[in-house]
Motif scaffolding. Structure first.
Motif, PDB file in Angstrom:
ATOM      1  N   LEU A   1     -34.768   4.717  15.333  1.00  0.00           N
ATOM      2  CA  LEU A   1     -35.818   4.134  14.479  1.00  0.00           C
ATOM      3  C   LEU A   1     -34.765   3.097  13.504  1.00  0.00           C
ATOM      4  O   LEU A   1     -35.039   2.104  13.139  1.00  0.00           O
ATOM      5  CB  LEU A   1     -36.322   5.404  13.719  1.00  0.00           C
ATOM      6  CG  LEU A   1     -37.554   5.834  14.444  1.00  0.00           C
ATOM      7  CD1 LEU A   1     -38.256   7.079  13.569  1.00  0.00           C
ATOM      8  CD2 LEU A   1     -38.710   4.730  14.410  1.00  0.00           C
ATOM      9  N   ILE A   2     -33.680   3.653  12.965  1.00  0.00           N
ATOM     10  CA  ILE A   2     -32.829   3.004  12.208  1.00  0.00           C
ATOM     11  C   ILE A   2     -32.355   1.548  12.617  1.00  0.00           C
ATOM     12  O   ILE A   2     -32.227   0.564  11.946  1.00  0.00           O
ATOM     13  CB  ILE A   2     -31.663   3.861  11.511  1.00  0.00           C
ATOM     14  CG1 ILE A   2     -32.133   5.224  10.916  1.00  0.00           C
ATOM     15  CG2 ILE A   2     -30.671   2.914  10.954  1.00  0.00           C
ATOM     16  CD1 ILE A   2     -31.299   5.802  10.428  1.00  0.00           C
TER      17      ILE A   2
ATOM     18  N   ARG B   1     -33.595  -0.656  14.586  1.00  0.00           N
ATOM     19  CA  ARG B   1     -34.812  -1.692  14.868  1.00  0.00           C
ATOM     20  C   ARG B   1     -34.399  -2.542  13.596  1.00  0.00           C
ATOM     21  O   ARG B   1     -34.710  -2.344  12.626  1.00  0.00           O
ATOM     22  CB  ARG B   1     -35.838  -0.972  14.582  1.00  0.00           C
ATOM     23  CG  ARG B   1     -36.612  -0.060  15.946  1.00  0.00           C
ATOM     24  CD  ARG B   1     -37.762   0.471  15.880  1.00  0.00           C
ATOM     25  NE  ARG B   1     -38.112   1.513  16.948  1.00  0.00           N
ATOM     26  CZ  ARG B   1     -39.363   2.066  16.882  1.00  0.00           C
ATOM     27  NH1 ARG B   1     -40.102   2.022  15.969  1.00  0.00           N
ATOM     28  NH2 ARG B   1     -39.552   2.935  18.039  1.00  0.00           N
TER      29      ARG B   1
ATOM     30  N   PRO C   1     -26.184   1.625  13.082  1.00  0.00           N
ATOM     31  CA  PRO C   1     -26.908   2.718  12.677  1.00  0.00           C
ATOM     32  C   PRO C   1     -26.482   3.871  12.473  1.00  0.00           C
ATOM     33  O   PRO C   1     -26.864   4.546  11.250  1.00  0.00           O
ATOM     34  CB  PRO C   1     -27.793   2.684  14.104  1.00  0.00           C
ATOM     35  CG  PRO C   1     -27.635   1.249  14.617  1.00  0.00           C
ATOM     36  CD  PRO C   1     -26.507   0.883  14.199  1.00  0.00           C
TER      37      PRO C   1
ATOM     38  N   GLN D   1     -39.278   3.859   7.989  1.00  0.00           N
ATOM     39  CA  GLN D   1     -40.086   4.334   9.199  1.00  0.00           C
ATOM     40  C   GLN D   1     -39.826   5.747   9.422  1.00  0.00           C
ATOM     41  O   GLN D   1     -40.687   6.759   9.820  1.00  0.00           O
ATOM     42  CB  GLN D   1     -39.827   3.634  10.441  1.00  0.00           C
ATOM     43  CG  GLN D   1     -40.532   2.162  10.123  1.00  0.00           C
ATOM     44  CD  GLN D   1     -40.187   1.058  11.448  1.00  0.00           C
ATOM     45  OE1 GLN D   1     -39.850   1.718  12.503  1.00  0.00           O
ATOM     46  NE2 GLN D   1     -40.336   0.020  11.224  1.00  0.00           N
TER      47      GLN D   1
ATOM     48  N   SER E   1     -36.108  -1.236   7.110  1.00  0.00           N
ATOM     49  CA  SER E   1     -37.254  -0.813   7.671  1.00  0.00           C
ATOM     50  C   SER E   1     -37.204   0.172   8.500  1.00  0.00           C
ATOM     51  O   SER E   1     -38.161   1.219   8.266  1.00  0.00           O
ATOM     52  CB  SER E   1     -37.976  -1.909   8.241  1.00  0.00           C
ATOM     53  OG  SER E   1     -37.296  -2.331   9.331  1.00  0.00           O
ATOM     54  N   GLY E   2     -36.060   0.494   9.149  1.00  0.00           N
ATOM     55  CA  GLY E   2     -36.125   1.725  10.089  1.00  0.00           C
ATOM     56  C   GLY E   2     -35.956   2.980   9.039  1.00  0.00           C
ATOM     57  O   GLY E   2     -36.430   4.167   9.718  1.00  0.00           O
TER      58      GLY E   2
END
Length: 767
Positions: A496-497, A499, A519, A477, A473-474
């Motif tokens: 972001l990654i 999360r 990440p 996003q 999902s990251g």
């Protein structure tokens, strides 16, 4: 240059003999002609008339014919044959060629004939061996009332002449026999042991195996009871045996002549070893015409299965013809380039019926080519197109085969000469194949703009399995937040990654990946794949505006993108952090990242197929396509976000004739949801494909979020009481592979059933 393993299987043409309904002369000619060729026993007779048009078309479809042949010049027969343009073949337009040798005109068959089979049997070729002493050609008088039954049961050849060789003598000569004719007089009983003798009928089956349709437990051996003079009974008897059912004909009016054969045959059936379930392995079928009173028939059979032979015999729920399989083996093929397209080239394995006789090299047969694992072949091509006979002519041109190509149930049937030692043909473009399939049913199909974006993403990632990174999902996003013109730092991307990354620990992105997914590992993968591009951000001394430069374009003197002034970048490099931009592969606007849910659904279906169907040809999976037809589609146009065309493998234990098609509507997260208009349009396409093509169609509704109650009701609207089409996939299934509980075959059916049970099992169903 890559190598592929192919399976090559030799088999004969399966010809439908078109006769005028009720014309016994046409019927006799068809049965005599079919005994001239390899596989003749399994060629059905099609009684053509306007009143029986539906039955005739059903026979063509059910027997999966290679070609049609009109046995007379009757106009109605010609018109019927001409309707099936995809079954036209140069070598069945005329069954025999004529050449002049030593001043004598000699006909020779265009297809592998029984003379070749007899010579193979005499050499005791593998699969073609039988005791020549067991071969019998039964002959009878022209006015014998049982002549048509004996012809259908034992077989016979056309009268020799200028149009056909003397196969009776050719076969006897090839087998090294002095005499094989056995006369049956008008008062003589039919030979009681003839069911186990090698007759012209049995000779046509040499080297062939039948694949029993185990999904229908009604194809038992037994007896056909009818009238020896009734055209319909003779046709039904022949077609049931052509379907692979072992039957003996019995006419109660000729008890003295037929009882011996009938009793001997039934005794052999009753003496068979019994299976663990008597109802499945022990029954004997008793076939009768619809008008017969079965309780008065002179046949007493224990554990009998009563069957009726009529126009509905080969209906959807009725008798299923057996699949005919010939000799074959695996070969190694080289993947080459031909006319700037991928092609395969390979040596054909030796044929058991290889023959050095004069003119036999002019005969033809089918070489079935299957490629379960298309490793090394570009994703946009396939060597195993699904079973859609209507596109035979397209496949012939696409593969570059002059003789012709046939779309077959488990492979691609290439028409080859009997003396061909090698074969080369081009791979089939998946998108063109799909367009031709829809065109065959009156729908114009072409890839949409969204489909081009999705195809570009798949190609950029190295195939569907390379798109696994978009499950995170990251990552989605990050792509959604930053357009291709907006730069960001590595720390912003990692934040972001990272999360909810823990729930993707089982996701494998690279072959050398070890330990838990981090990440940084995801970020590095995106950079390696070119999804994130590395560069530097500079501030122009003249206009004070910032702009980004790709690492490859960063030079000592830069030009401002806005005011075009040039300046030295050396003073700005101290302490400068790398800045990244999203690749333009997703398009310039943010909404084109909506291609990601489409790609994720495609990747999920591809993964599920590889997990459960090793050894089966891969399905055709394509991104968004526009479908158009003003007269038959709701609103004239429809877009499907994905298209899957799949022909399941038919084996001894699973019989799957119907092609499966998947249409879909995929949504990203956000306010946009599934609408009733979208579902209605997809349903109209599904019904056309089901009614006109006989496909099994499913409709996938996918969303990278939870479905609202109203959306689920829209999805449910494509279902019917006894037909579940809807498959609902949410973020959970797309991200962490929520289909791991779906194992084995019938994946799509299981998904549709699971969707129904999960969301609507307690609700009343649409009628």
């Amino acid at each position: 240059m890559n190598a592929l393993e192919l399976r090559i299987e030799y088999r004969p043409f399966r010809i439908g003999w078109c006769v005028t309904d009720g014309n016994i002369d046409d019927l006799v000619r068809a049965i005599r002609l079919t005994h001239c060729f390899w596989g003749g026993r399994y060629n059905p007779v099609i009684p053509v008339s306007k009143e029986r048009d539906a039955e005739c078309r059903r026979l063509v479809r059910k027997f999966r014919l290679t070609a049609l042949y009109a046995v007379s010049a009757d106009r109605e027969l010609r018109e019927f044959v001409d309707q099936f343009s995809w079954l036209k073949c140069l070598y069945t337009t005329e069954l025999f060629n004529h050449f002049h040798f030593t001043g004598r005109r000699e006909p020779t068959a265009n297809l592998v004939d029984v003379a070749v089979l007899a010579r193979a049997a005499a050499r005791k070729a593998n699969g073609f061996d039988f005791a020549a002493d067991d071969y019998h050609q039964y002959v009878w008088e022209d006015d014998d009332p049982l002549r048509h039954i004996m012809l259908s049961q034992f077989g016979g050849y056309p009268d020799p002449g200028s149009d056909c060789p003397d196969y009776g003598h050719l076969v006897v000569q090839a087998l090294g026999l002095e005499h094989s004719w056995q006369t049956v007089g008008k008062e003589d009983p039919l030979p009681s042991d003839s069911w186990k003798a090698y007759t012209p009928n049995q000779l046509t089956t040499l080297g062939l195996n039948v694949m029993e349709p185990t999904n229908y437990l009604g194809n038992y051996p037994g007896v056909f009871i009818g009238s020896a003079s009734a055209f319909a009974d003779i046709v039904n008897f022949w077609n049931l045996r052509a379907a692979g059912i072992e039957l003996v004909f019995y006419d109660p009016q000729y008890t003295k002549r037929m009882t011996g054969l009938k009793d001997h045959w039934l005794g052999a059936l009753e003496a068979r070893p019994k299976g663990p379930i008597l109802e499945l392995f022990g029954p004997i079928s008793v076939w009768t015409s619809r008008g017969e009173r079965r309780d008065e028939l002179d046949v007493a059979v224990a554990n009998a299965t009563r069957c009726i032979a009529d126009d509905e015999t080969f209906a959807a729920a009725g008798t299923e013809p057996y699949i005919i399989a010939g000799p074959g083996q695996n070969v190694l093929a080289m993947l080459v380039e031909h006319e700037r397209r991928p092609a395969v080239a390979f040596q054909l394995p030796r044929r058991p019926f290889a023959d050095d006789a004069p003119l036999s090299n002019l005969q033809h047969h089918i070489a079935g080519v299957s490629c379960p694992v298309e490793f090394g072949l570009p994703d946009e091509y396939t060597l195993s197109p699904p079973y859609v006979p209507l596109v035979n002519q397209f496949l012939s041109k696409e593969c570059g085969i002059i003789g012709g190509v046939r779309s077959e149930l488990n492979d691609l049937g290439v028409i080859v000469k009997s003396d061909s030692n090698s074969l080369k043909f081009g791979a089939v473009r998946k998108r063109c194949f799909a367009e031709r399939v829809f065109e065959a049913f009156g729908i114009k199909a072409e890839i949409s703009e969204a489909g081009l974006v999705a195809a570009r993403i798949i190609g950029h990632m190295g195939g569907l399995q390379g798109c696994r990174v978009f499950k995170i999902s990251g990552v989605r996003q990050l792509i959604q937040k930053h357009n291709p013109m907006k730069a960001f730092t590595r720390d912003e991307a990692l934040e972001l990654i990272g999360r909810e990354l823990a729930k993707y620990n089982d996701l494998i992105l690279d072959s050398g990946q070890h330990g838990q997914l981090t990440p940084q590992a995801v970020f590095n993968h995106l950079v390696k794949r070119g999804i994130l591009q590395i560069g530097l951000e500079f501030a122009c001394p003249s206009c004070s505006l910032k702009f980004w430069r790709h690492l490859d374009d960063a030079v000592a003197t830069a030009t401002c993108e806005y005011c075009r002034s040039r300046f030295d970048v050396a003073l700005q490099l101290k302490g400068k952090d790398w800045k990244y931009r999203r690749s333009g592969v997703f398009g310039a606007s943010d909404n084109l990242s909506g291609a990601i849910p489409v790609v994720l659904v495609m990747q999920l279906l591809h993964t599920q197929h590889m997990r459960n169907f090793l050894g089966e040809s891969p399905p055709i999976i394509l991104p968004s396509m526009n479908l158009a037809n003003a007269s038959i589609l709701d609103s004239g146009r429809c877009e499907t976000d994905l298209l899957v065309i799949h022909s399941p493998l038919s084996t001894l234990f699973t019989r799957k004739d119907k092609v499966q098609v998947v249409l879909g509507e995929c949504k990203n997260y956000g306010k946009e949801g599934i609408t009733s208009g979208e579902a209605r349009k997809l349903l109209s396409v599904a019904r056309i494909l089901e009614d006109r093509a006989g496909f099994t169609v499913y409709i996938i509704f996918a969303k990278l979020a939870q479905f609202e109650r109203e959306e689920l009701e829209v999805c449910r609207s494509v279902n019917e009481k006894y037909r579940h089409r809807a498959i609902v996939l949410t973020q959970e299934e797309l991200e962490i592979n929520g289909l791991s509980d779906i194992n084995g075959r019938d994946m799509l059916e299981k998904l549709a059933q699971r969707t129904h049970s999960k969301y609507w099992a307690s609700a009343p169903q649409n009628p």
